[in-house]
Structures are given as C-alpha cells and as structure tokens.
Design a protein around this motif. Sequence first.
Motif, mmCIF file in Angstrom:
data_model
loop_
_atom_site.group_PDB
_atom_site.id
_atom_site.type_symbol
_atom_site.label_atom_id
_atom_site.label_comp_id
_atom_site.label_asym_id
_atom_site.label_seq_id
_atom_site.Cartn_x
_atom_site.Cartn_y
_atom_site.Cartn_z
ATOM 1 N N VAL A 138 0.840 -1.301 -0.115
ATOM 2 C CA VAL A 138 0.039 0.036 -0.079
ATOM 3 C C VAL A 138 0.895 1.118 0.020
ATOM 4 C CG1 VAL A 138 -1.647 1.250 1.249
ATOM 5 C CG2 VAL A 138 -1.863 -1.347 1.335
ATOM 6 N N ARG A 139 0.493 2.238 -1.000
ATOM 7 C CA ARG A 139 1.089 3.377 -0.829
ATOM 8 C C ARG A 139 0.676 4.463 0.326
ATOM 9 N NH1 ARG A 139 0.201 5.568 -6.504
ATOM 10 N NH2 ARG A 139 -1.904 4.599 -5.577
ATOM 11 N N TRP A 140 1.554 5.023 0.669
ATOM 12 C CA TRP A 140 1.146 6.240 1.810
ATOM 13 C C TRP A 140 -0.319 7.194 1.208
ATOM 14 C CZ3 TRP A 140 0.461 8.201 6.047
ATOM 15 C CH2 TRP A 140 0.000 9.657 6.377
ATOM 16 N N GLU A 141 -0.270 7.232 -0.116
ATOM 17 C CA GLU A 141 -1.400 8.105 -0.568
ATOM 18 C C GLU A 141 -2.609 7.437 -0.395
ATOM 19 O OE1 GLU A 141 1.427 7.622 -2.074
ATOM 20 O OE2 GLU A 141 2.169 9.651 -2.147
ATOM 21 N N ASP A 142 -2.713 6.022 -0.399
ATOM 22 C CA ASP A 142 -3.663 5.220 -0.227
ATOM 23 C C ASP A 142 -4.015 4.587 1.201
ATOM 24 O OD1 ASP A 142 -4.166 5.492 -3.297
ATOM 25 O OD2 ASP A 142 -2.593 3.658 -3.386
ATOM 26 N N SER A 143 -2.917 4.954 2.041
ATOM 27 C CA SER A 143 -3.225 4.410 3.436
ATOM 28 C C SER A 143 -4.293 5.044 4.320
ATOM 29 C CB SER A 143 -1.984 4.568 4.046
ATOM 30 O OG SER A 143 -2.000 5.977 4.589
ATOM 31 N N ALA A 144 -4.663 4.146 5.285
ATOM 32 C CA ALA A 144 -5.896 4.654 6.279
ATOM 33 C C ALA A 144 -5.702 5.898 6.932
ATOM 34 C CB ALA A 144 -6.073 3.643 7.065
ATOM 35 N N PRO A 145 -4.143 5.992 7.449
ATOM 36 C CA PRO A 145 -4.069 7.322 8.245
ATOM 37 C C PRO A 145 -4.047 8.592 7.450
ATOM 38 C CG PRO A 145 -2.191 5.770 8.373
ATOM 39 C CD PRO A 145 -3.421 5.014 7.739
ATOM 40 N N ARG A 146 -3.606 8.348 6.176
ATOM 41 C CA ARG A 146 -3.431 9.593 4.872
ATOM 42 C C ARG A 146 -5.043 9.886 4.711
ATOM 43 N NH1 ARG A 146 -1.240 11.962 0.635
ATOM 44 N NH2 ARG A 146 -2.669 13.561 0.120
ATOM 45 N N LYS A 147 -6.060 8.946 4.688
ATOM 46 C CA LYS A 147 -7.227 9.386 4.486
ATOM 47 C C LYS A 147 -7.860 9.990 5.609
ATOM 48 C CE LYS A 147 -8.141 5.315 1.310
ATOM 49 N NZ LYS A 147 -8.372 4.086 1.165
ATOM 50 N N LYS A 148 -7.653 9.350 6.785
ATOM 51 C CA LYS A 148 -8.253 9.854 7.996
ATOM 52 C C LYS A 148 -7.721 11.339 8.341
ATOM 53 C CE LYS A 148 -10.458 7.086 10.793
ATOM 54 N NZ LYS A 148 -11.723 7.269 11.489
ATOM 55 N N LEU A 149 -6.408 11.824 7.858
ATOM 56 C CA LEU A 149 -5.814 13.064 8.254
ATOM 57 C C LEU A 149 -6.123 13.944 7.105
ATOM 58 C CD1 LEU A 149 -2.833 11.776 9.900
ATOM 59 C CD2 LEU A 149 -5.015 12.679 10.891
ATOM 60 N N ALA A 150 -6.702 13.443 5.758
ATOM 61 C CA ALA A 150 -6.678 14.450 4.695
ATOM 62 C C ALA A 150 -7.482 15.865 5.095
ATOM 63 C CB ALA A 150 -7.431 13.786 3.547
ATOM 64 N N ARG A 151 -8.485 15.856 5.904
ATOM 65 C CA ARG A 151 -9.055 17.036 6.492
ATOM 66 C C ARG A 151 -9.437 16.714 7.762
ATOM 67 N NH1 ARG A 151 -10.516 21.185 3.414
ATOM 68 N NH2 ARG A 151 -10.341 20.030 1.408
ATOM 69 N N VAL A 152 -9.114 17.383 8.774
ATOM 70 C CA VAL A 152 -9.598 17.217 10.177
ATOM 71 C C VAL A 152 -10.181 18.691 10.689
ATOM 72 C CG1 VAL A 152 -8.721 16.689 12.527
ATOM 73 C CG2 VAL A 152 -7.617 15.463 10.478
ATOM 74 N N LEU A 153 -11.175 18.539 11.407
ATOM 75 C CA LEU A 153 -11.741 19.466 12.138
ATOM 76 C C LEU A 153 -11.198 19.314 13.396
ATOM 77 C CD1 LEU A 153 -13.790 22.219 12.575
ATOM 78 C CD2 LEU A 153 -15.677 20.468 12.919
ATOM 79 N N TRP A 154 -10.169 20.235 14.171
ATOM 80 C CA TRP A 154 -9.860 19.973 15.364
ATOM 81 C C TRP A 154 -10.535 20.826 16.314
ATOM 82 C CZ3 TRP A 154 -6.076 16.335 16.263
ATOM 83 C CH2 TRP A 154 -5.389 15.975 15.174
ATOM 84 N N ILE A 155 -11.235 20.413 17.483
ATOM 85 C CA ILE A 155 -11.942 20.893 18.465
ATOM 86 C C ILE A 155 -11.090 20.686 19.679
ATOM 87 C CG2 ILE A 155 -14.079 21.105 19.711
ATOM 88 C CD1 ILE A 155 -14.762 21.525 16.856
ATOM 89 N N PRO A 156 -10.433 21.938 20.074
ATOM 90 C CA PRO A 156 -9.581 21.835 21.399
ATOM 91 C C PRO A 156 -10.493 21.964 22.634
ATOM 92 C CG PRO A 156 -9.129 23.939 20.271
ATOM 93 C CD PRO A 156 -10.220 23.304 19.434
#
Lengths: 234, 234
Positions: free
Chosen positions: A102-120
């Motif tokens: 699997v390449r990084w581009e297709d990996s699960a963490p990459r997909k999860k982190l593609a766009r994150v809404l951070w709520i501190p």
Amino acid sequence: VIPRPPADQAELLERAETLAGRSLGELAAALDAGPVPADLHRKKGWIGRLVELALGASAGNRPQPDFESLGVELKTIPVDARGVPRESTFVTTVALLEMGGVRWEDSAPRKKLARVLWIPVDARPSRDGQRRIGRPTVWTPSPTEDAALRDDWEDFAELIANGWVELITAHRGRVLQIRPKAANARERTWTTDPEGGLVETLPRGFYLRRSFTAAILRPPPPTTPLGPVRPPSR
Amino acid sequence: VIPRPPADQAELLERAETLAGRSLGELAAALDAGPVPADLHRKKGWIGRLVELALGASAGNRPQPDFESLGVELKTIPVDARGVPRESTFVTTVALLEMGGVRWEDSAPRKKLARVLWIPVDARPSRDGQRRIGRPTVWTPSPTEDAALRDDWEDFAELIANGWVELITAHRGRVLQIRPKAANARERTWTTDPEGGLVETLPRGFYLRRSFTAAILRPPPPTTPLGPVRPPSR
DNA sequence: ACGGATCCATACCTGGATCCTG
DNA sequence: CAGGATCCAGGTATGGATCCGT
C-alpha cells in the motif's frame, strides 16, 4: 435535540464556532445528553461523542470519516491553559496485514488526516463540568507535514511488511507513532513474522505526537523581511 | 448455580435425563435464571439458552458445537401432546459463497448434525411457566438419513454455486430446507450471480423439515415376521 | 513527560429459535 | 399449515480517546 448533519463544510465550521466558549455542562444540557459524568476520567470517549452529537456527525463507529459527504474527520483534543495539547492523538488502527503493497497516498491514516476539524477542549485538572470548548481549526496537511507523515509511515510499513512489528516502540517516528490500541495487553490480532507466517501480536494504532498537533493548533507567527516581530518593550 | 461442562457423553445424557419432567419454571428457579418471561413468544431463543445453561454447554455464540470436546450439538425442539414437533428446526446459516467445491462430508450442516442431543419441550399453547421438558434423544444420522440429507444438500449446493439462489424456496428439499434467516427481509449478504459476480441477497439458513425430526423423535415400532403389531381388541 | 496500557459506548454478527399471515 | 419473516441475548469488533506508573 439531535442536529441534522451539516450541508457543507462552511456550515460545519459555523456550528463548530458556536460551540467555542461553552462548557461541557451547558452543551450536554442543551443536547439533552444527560449530566456530565462524575468519573469522566474513566469515560475516555465521552467528550468526543458529545461533540459529534453537537455537530451532527454520522454517529457510530463506522470506518468512514465522521462527515462522510464532506470528507471531514472530527477530532477533539485536550489542551492546557495555553492551548497546548496534553495528549497525543489517536488516528486509526494499524492494519498490520495490509501494510505491504500500500502506498502512503492510499493508506488509512492518510485518508483520516486528509481534512480534520480540530476541536480543542480545556483539559485543566479538576474542572470537569466547567471545562470549555475552544475554537475550531480546519486543517489539511501542508506539503511539509504530509512529507513528514509519509516518512514515518513508510518506515513503519517496511518494518511491518517484513515481520518486524515487535521492534516498533513509541520512540519511533518524528510526528507519527505506533502504540498499543487495545482493551488490554493480552489482546491479540494477526501479523506476519519474518518468515511470512501468521503470528499473533498486540493490536496497535497510529498516533500523532503532541509536538505535531501543537504546531497545527498554534500556527507560526508571520515572519517579516525584518525577522520575527517582538513585543514592544516599555 | 452454573453447572460445569459434562466430562463425557454418558454424563451429558444422564444430566439430560434428570431434566425430563421438570417445568420451565422449576428449571429456571433452580438455575437462578430469573422468572420465565411472560412474553415468551417474543423470546424465541430463551428455552434453548436455558437448557444450554442447565447442561453446562459452552455458552455463547461460537461456531463450535455446544459440547465441543464431545462433538455433540444441543437442540431443543417444541412438541405437541403426542411428542410431534410443532416447528421445523434451524440447523445453520447457509454460507452462500462457500457452497462450491465443498463436499457434503465437509459441509457445515453435516458437522452440526453429526451427533445431536434432542431435548423435546412441551409447546402446547398457553402453559408458559408450566411447560415441561421431555426425555432426551441422542441421534446420529443413519445411512438412510444421511443420504437423504446429502441429496437435498447437493441440490442446493449446485443451485447456489451456479448463482441461482433466488430460485430456492422452502418447497424444495425432502428433509432439508433453505429458508430466510435474518432479522428481517431487508437484510443483505453476498452471493454469486449466474455470471460469477457478487450480488446481494437475503441471508438464509438450513432447516430440518418437521416430518424428518418427527421420525427421529418417534422411532418406528419394531416389525415382526407377522407384520406390525396391532393392539389387542377387547 | 511520555510510552505502554487501558476504559467505555455502540454497532454488528452469530446463535438460540419461533412467529404469523394468507 | 407452513413458507416466508422475524425476535432476542450476548460476544466481538470498532471508534471515541485518555490514563498512569516510571
């Protein structure tokens, strides 16, 4: 009182802004989500689920992003008085048997982190019901950040694909870690050994280091041709 | 009061004999299993689980036989006043994608049915707490019974392997049926279509027809060279 | 401070079967 | 009557994360 899913990212961010400054107690009451648990230190996911509810995230434990149609992942993050994260951030389970090919581009963490809404979320000790929600940040990895994540991920992928998962400790990785992710240390899942056979091992997850998420939540001050701005001395 | 698993088949059968004649209410009380539910018609598996508990079956929903080390499957079966089954008997889920290339000897229903401890349960209407357990029967398919099961199974296996599962109705099969096995008719699982592609379909199970289990529970009267024995006319 | 360990809620799946119209 | 439809309990897996001893 369960909000519908937001129609687009703008609406999502709008809603997230309205949460800023509200306490957990207020929010729970408004959502009819019951009282804030007294033993919040044992209800580790409670705040995350509360905020999911508040923002109309597609509830439940499905592998999709929280806002599937928007491609946005929601993460609450405990912070101190200065807004600095107090903990590393869980990203996703390590799919040990699928790390080869699997390449990084297709990996699960990459997909999860593609766009994150951070709520501190204010995580100063001993203020349970009064802990306040902070202002949201929508984040997409910069090329530099993505490269750092990829470097770490490729290191892990090679080790795991070659059956050396037991060599991985939380010391490894500049921005991304692998650490246990299980109910307890006796849990077992499958991985491959150096000879290519199947062996049992502890389930693990990817986590973002505190220093990495700290940088996301605290964008660097703008630099000028004259160098960093210093406060005027009086 | 939870019994340990029986050590061997003799002990299992012994214990099953001690259940004969006892009512559901007595049994539940002795096992500290709570009261007999008033709405037993909606707790379809309750009696089965009660008897599992009484006999020390390895509890839970594991795919193994109920008495793994003994190779014995436990089945309760509702019967009328004459001891005739009132219902067909669920055997196991149909593994639609694995019906090709498996022989009857290695199939899941064959394994389940290799040795069954049948516990008849009085199912006359409106006697909930007073329904009594009947006398157990340990059964292994006779060559004739095994052949009948195999014939039906091979018919189903061929249909399913060729993608014709939708043609199967409960009318098919002399002793073994295929019928829906799902929470409701909207449930979906995968099967192959006639072209070999994957398509969704309703999950199904194997069931034994009533006439077949009736014959198991009521062994035929011995025949003599003079023909069947008739009751003396007075 | 942080690496290793753990905690909770809920969806999903499997195994126990019987229900219930036409 | 019986074919098609359904019901419940309990274990497991997944996703939400933070706990806590060294």
